[in-house]
Design a protein around this motif. Structure first.
Motif, PDB file in Angstrom:
ATOM      1  N   ASP A 154       0.841  -1.199   0.000  1.00 12.69           N
ATOM      2  CA  ASP A 154       0.000   0.000   0.000  1.00 12.69           C
ATOM      3  C   ASP A 154       0.874   1.247   0.000  1.00 12.69           C
ATOM      4  O   ASP A 154       1.966   1.267   0.583  1.00 12.69           O
ATOM      5  N   ASP A 155       0.436   2.267  -0.624  1.00 15.78           N
ATOM      6  CA  ASP A 155       0.868   3.689  -0.576  1.00 15.78           C
ATOM      7  C   ASP A 155       1.725   4.182  -1.766  1.00 15.78           C
ATOM      8  O   ASP A 155       1.340   5.180  -2.325  1.00 15.78           O
ATOM      9  N   HIS A 162       4.141  -2.422   3.608  1.00 13.09           N
ATOM     10  CA  HIS A 162       4.506  -1.061   3.195  1.00 13.09           C
ATOM     11  C   HIS A 162       5.993  -1.052   2.854  1.00 13.09           C
ATOM     12  O   HIS A 162       6.379  -1.595   1.849  1.00 13.09           O
TER      13      HIS A 162
HETATM   14 ZN   LIG Z   1      -2.388   3.320   2.803  1.00 10.05          ZN
END
Ligand SMILES: [Zn+2]
Length: 255
Positions: A42-43, A211
């Motif tokens: 994610d991100d 992440h």
């Molecule tokens: Zn996120």
């Protein structure tokens, strides 16, 4: 002292996520003889590309990277996020780009119109990087699900990934896929080899999300060594390492 409003909001988020499991959205039948593992990010921190993508490739797999385009190229204190060139590189190397909203909004706090505009903005930003870059799958920022937004997400995406733990098997809510966090402490990541053993003994779809991958990870990341150990274990136990989109193709072809 914790902010009482934040405490109440966190509680409301947990209640919503539980209710979403009681009143599921559109389904996909997860039926497979081969255990399937999807590694997602994610991100997305730049180390997910510089370390994670190569580790997956070395074991014959590809990953899904959920991008919030409003955060592309951002430099934070503890991590840097990939930029447009990083997204293009992931696609060129056979990975999947998913959508994580444009501004990383909590969907429970957004109106329908705000979400509509935000998702359109993200789609436009990614298409500007490459016309082939059209996300088909979504991950909820903060793993925060929402009843109000479910129809719009279902209209745009094949699936939406939440963060409630569990192996996806049988009739599965494709609008709130279950997954496990690859985060600190690192021992918990090493311990997740047990989940891989579980999905091997009773095949289904196991999704991980992480992440950063760093020797000094943030609380939401892990070390490259722990990640590599998990990917290697999945491969050695005969799991197929598929992107979320490839996994959905597999289930639709077998049902
Ligand atoms: Zn996120």
């Amino acid at each position: 002292m914790p902010d009482p409003i934040q405490v109440i909001d966190n509680l409301a988020g947990r209640v919503t996520n539980r209710l979403l499991t009681r009143f599921p959205g559109p389904m996909v039948e997860v039926r497979t003889d081969t255990p399937i593992v999807s590694f997602t990010f994610d991100d997305v921190p730049d180390t997910a590309l510089s370390k994670g993508a190569g580790i997956l490739e070395a074991h014959g797999g590809r990953g899904t990277f959920y991008i919030a385009a409003g955060m592309l190229g951002r430099e934070e204190e503890a991590r840097n996020l990939i930029d447009a060139a990083g997204c293009a590189e992931l696609v060129a190397r056979g990975h999947e780009i998913g959508c994580h909203t444009h501004s990383h909004i909590n969907l429970r706090h957004a109106s329908r119109r705000q979400l509509y505009n935000d998702l359109s903005h993200n789609a436009d930003a990614l298409a500007a990087i490459s016309p082939n870059l059209q996300p088909r799958n979504f991950a909820f920022p903060y793993n925060s699900g929402s009843f109000r937004q479910r129809a719009e997400l279902a209209r745009r995406y094949r699936s939406s990934r939440g963060g409630l733990p569990g192996i996806n098997r049988g009739m599965t809510d494709r609008s709130f896929l279950r997954s496990y966090a690859l985060q600190q402490p690192d021992e918990s990541v090493v311990g997740m080899r047990g989940l891989i053993d579980e999905v091997v003994s009773n095949p289904g779809w196991l999704i991980f999300f992480g992440h950063d991958l760093s020797p000094n990870p943030t609380p939401y990341g892990c070390t490259p060594e722990s990640f590599e150990g998990l990917v290697r274990h999945a491969r050695e136990r005969g799991c197929a390492l598929l992107t979320v989109n490839q996994a959905l193709d597999h289930f639709e072809a077998t049902t």
